[in-house]
Design a protein around this motif. Sequence first.
Motif, mmCIF file in Angstrom:
data_model
loop_
_atom_site.group_PDB
_atom_site.id
_atom_site.type_symbol
_atom_site.label_atom_id
_atom_site.label_comp_id
_atom_site.label_asym_id
_atom_site.label_seq_id
_atom_site.Cartn_x
_atom_site.Cartn_y
_atom_site.Cartn_z
ATOM 1 N N LYS A 67 -6.132 6.986 8.344
ATOM 2 C CA LYS A 67 -5.136 5.911 8.330
ATOM 3 C C LYS A 67 -5.755 4.598 7.853
ATOM 4 C CE LYS A 67 -2.283 7.536 12.219
ATOM 5 N NZ LYS A 67 -1.845 7.164 13.597
ATOM 6 N N LEU A 68 -6.949 4.286 8.394
ATOM 7 C CA LEU A 68 -7.609 3.037 8.039
ATOM 8 C C LEU A 68 -7.956 3.005 6.559
ATOM 9 C CD1 LEU A 68 -8.883 0.343 8.723
ATOM 10 C CD2 LEU A 68 -10.916 1.561 9.548
ATOM 11 N N GLN A 69 -8.452 4.113 6.029
ATOM 12 C CA GLN A 69 -8.808 4.159 4.611
ATOM 13 C C GLN A 69 -7.581 3.916 3.726
ATOM 14 O OE1 GLN A 69 -9.558 7.935 2.611
ATOM 15 N NE2 GLN A 69 -11.584 7.164 1.999
ATOM 16 N N LYS A 70 -6.442 4.516 4.065
ATOM 17 C CA LYS A 70 -5.223 4.334 3.277
ATOM 18 C C LYS A 70 -4.734 2.887 3.333
ATOM 19 C CE LYS A 70 -3.507 9.092 3.555
ATOM 20 N NZ LYS A 70 -2.437 9.981 4.072
ATOM 21 N N ARG A 77 -6.338 -7.032 7.904
ATOM 22 C CA ARG A 77 -6.306 -7.408 9.317
ATOM 23 C C ARG A 77 -4.859 -7.572 9.797
ATOM 24 N NH1 ARG A 77 -9.933 -12.426 11.738
ATOM 25 N NH2 ARG A 77 -9.807 -11.825 13.962
ATOM 26 N N LYS A 78 -4.023 -8.202 8.952
ATOM 27 C CA LYS A 78 -2.616 -8.364 9.302
ATOM 28 C C LYS A 78 -1.917 -7.011 9.383
ATOM 29 C CE LYS A 78 -2.064 -12.975 7.228
ATOM 30 N NZ LYS A 78 -1.392 -13.749 6.139
ATOM 31 N N ALA A 79 -2.213 -6.127 8.437
ATOM 32 C CA ALA A 79 -1.578 -4.809 8.425
ATOM 33 C C ALA A 79 -1.915 -4.005 9.676
ATOM 34 C CB ALA A 79 -1.993 -4.050 7.178
ATOM 35 N N LEU A 80 -3.128 -4.140 10.142
ATOM 36 C CA LEU A 80 -3.561 -3.395 11.318
ATOM 37 C C LEU A 80 -2.862 -3.864 12.582
ATOM 38 C CD1 LEU A 80 -7.370 -3.173 10.504
ATOM 39 C CD2 LEU A 80 -5.795 -1.241 10.669
#
Length: 519
Positions: free
Chosen positions: A55-58, A70-73
């Motif tokens: 998920k993080l890589q995508k 950072r905002k997306a997370l």
Amino acid sequence: MATTATTVRTAFLRTAPGNAFSLSDTPVYQIPDFSKASVEEITRTFGLSKVEGTKLQKLAQQHASPEELRKALRQPRAVTKATAEVLERHFTFRTTPRFIVTDVTAEKTYVLSNRPFALQISFQNDFDQPVELVNIDVHWAGEPFLIQQELTDADRRKKQVTVAFDETQTLPVGLVRFTVDLYRRDGSQASFIKSFYVLPSNPLSLQVAPAGATVTGTWSARGAFQPGSNTFLTECQVTIANGDASAVTMKRRVNWSFWDGGVGSGSRVESGSFDLSSNPVVPAYSVWQASYWFSSPSGSGIYNKYHGKEDLALEIQMEASDGRIIKRQITCRVMLAYGVNIIKVGDFGSQEHIDLYNSVDIMRQIFEQRDITLRGVQRYIINNSLAGGYTTIDSETEFRNLLSDWSVSNDFVDIYVCQDFNWSGYNGYAGDIPGPTSKTGNTDGVAVEKTGYTDALGVRRLNTDVLSKLIGHEVGHYLGLSHLEDTDNLMRSNTGVRGPALNYDQYRTMMGHGFMVFI
């Protein structure tokens, strides 16, 4: 019928590149690029599951800047709450000003034996105070040494300083550890530990070293006695270092021999050969390591030599597939030990008690440098109500009466720690040189003054530096040593110039005492 010949077993340890040798070095500091890192790298770095790493890589590939990621997370269900918290801490740390050493590398990638080299120290300093000095402690098989160098404006702009080691500072094949410290003008410090295996410039070599906890104080391989099987076990670590740009394949056969005296000049005690399970392959600019154990039962030549407290030399020989032969020797000996009864004469304060046993521990370390340790420390006290005049030793007669009145019935050296000595300038005395093992008379033990003082806070203390050497000196007499005025020797007659050194002849003298056993 039980065998009386030495047997061998082996264990492959690892191969490792010469420029990334130790697993305990400081990790290289680098900010991960999530969009380029693999899922495996992400999960390993942050301790995430493979699902969360994917998920993080995508997300990283969809959001170019760290701020956008950072905002997306922070969006609901982007990642789990636990993952979001881990990554929030990471981004917070990324924006925090810091002063750190980020990496230490060799200028030419590897360090080669007996050749000048240079280290490149990279750093990050987000503060106004400039970095002024680099300090490098070098720990290798010989005496450690220190190199210092001031940084230039160019170094500070590049955030990297190069420290050269000239012809007088080259290193032999083997492990070296650099402790690098950077200092800013305001005194702030950043540190980094980096280990290399110095590779041979020839370019193939073999090293034999003690293994693990079975090292002796003089870095000899130890013949460790195994009472359950009545054998001596000699363990050594073998390292093949390859300083070439291509891999080297070794033959499986290993030849070994133990010698009484020097290899080739003494007499061969036992020898043999064995085959490894596969051909060792040493990668380019790397090392191959394995452990070899030699088990010597009662009746074998090696057992008999160890049992007689004799030194041996072990030679290991191996051959590369192209016919190159490499070999190396190491001294092997038993670790000897004696026990002590620490007998406090009179009352001691709590800090004095701590200082006394710290002194005993320092004394143990002094003897361990010469392959002798303590097999036990028994603790006793003769308090003031029972000690009478023995708290202060006023004469030889009083000293000998103390030894005969309070001797401990065991095979340890009695060490009486008295409040004071008031007798002809002495601060310690031994019952005899060497002392007896019978424990039946007035020569059974040694006595020392406790070297007490009161510190600036009014606490009663003992001078551990003086007391450790004083106890060791008197025990040395009991084990058979006379005064020796060599610089730094433990057996110098004057307390003020006494050091911690014991030489090989003194070791050979002490090993014959009846209280001395091998362990």
